[in-house]
Design an enzyme around this catalytic site. Structure first.
Site: not given
Ligand code: THU
Length: 161
Positions: A62, A64, A73, A75, A112, A115
């Site tokens: 991930n 940010e 994310c 994925e 999520c 994804c």
């Molecule tokens: N996140 C992912 O990388 N994948 C997911 O399927 C769920 C959430 C990350 C996004 C963000 O950087 C952190 O987790 C908190 O939501």
């Protein structure tokens, strides 16, 4: 009116050692990918590893951003990198794992909704199910298709009916 029920089948493995060697390798690749996570806002690290049809693995983590919605994310980072570089290779499976404060999460980290929708597009585009491995310290869940995690899904063909 009729009440309906949906049931899904999935496998639960107690430890990563119980997985087939190829799946274990994919989970370990997702764990290694955590090193590339940039998550100063949530402090929630996610790693993902995609297995392509030639056996190769592409990973992502991930990413940010101070403008929160600009981040991505793990994925989708992995899937988009895989198909931007290897558009002719099908995606066979994806392993996902999460960590906080340098420790792998004990429970699973599930993808999520956005994804899940992108994994669905991969199944639709390549006409093959994608296996999903959710890897946690205390166990791994394995699903044979994203459709198990996304019932009543929306795909391209829905627009042609
Ligand atoms: N996140 C992912 O990388 N994948 C997911 O399927 C769920 C959430 C990350 C996004 C963000 O950087 C952190 O987790 C908190 O939501």
């Amino acid at each position: 009116m009729t009440n309906k029920r949906i049931e899904i089948d999935y496998q639960e493995f107690g430890s990563v050692q119980e997985l087939e060697p190829q799946d274990r390798e994919l989970c370990e690749a997702a764990e290694k990918a955590l090193a590339g996570s940039y998550a100063p806002y949530s402090n929630f690290n996610v790693g993902a590893a995609v297995r392509l049809s030639d056996g190769s693995i592409v990973t992502g983590a991930n990413q940010e951003n101070s403008a929160y919605p600009s981040g991505l994310c793990a994925e989708r980072t992995a899937m988009f990198a895989a198909h931007a570089n290897h558009p002719d290779l099908q995606m066979r499976s994806i392993a996902i794992t999460g960590a906080q404060n340098g420790l792998l999460n004990s429970g699973i980290t599930a993808p999520c909704g956005a994804c899940r929708q992108v994994i669905l597009e991969m199944e639709d585009r390549y006409q093959r199910p994608v296996r999903i491995l959710l890897y946690g310290e205390n166990g791994t869940y394995c699903f044979d298709s994203i459709k198990d995690l996304l019932p009543f899904c929306f795909v391209d063909s829905n627009m042609k009916e």
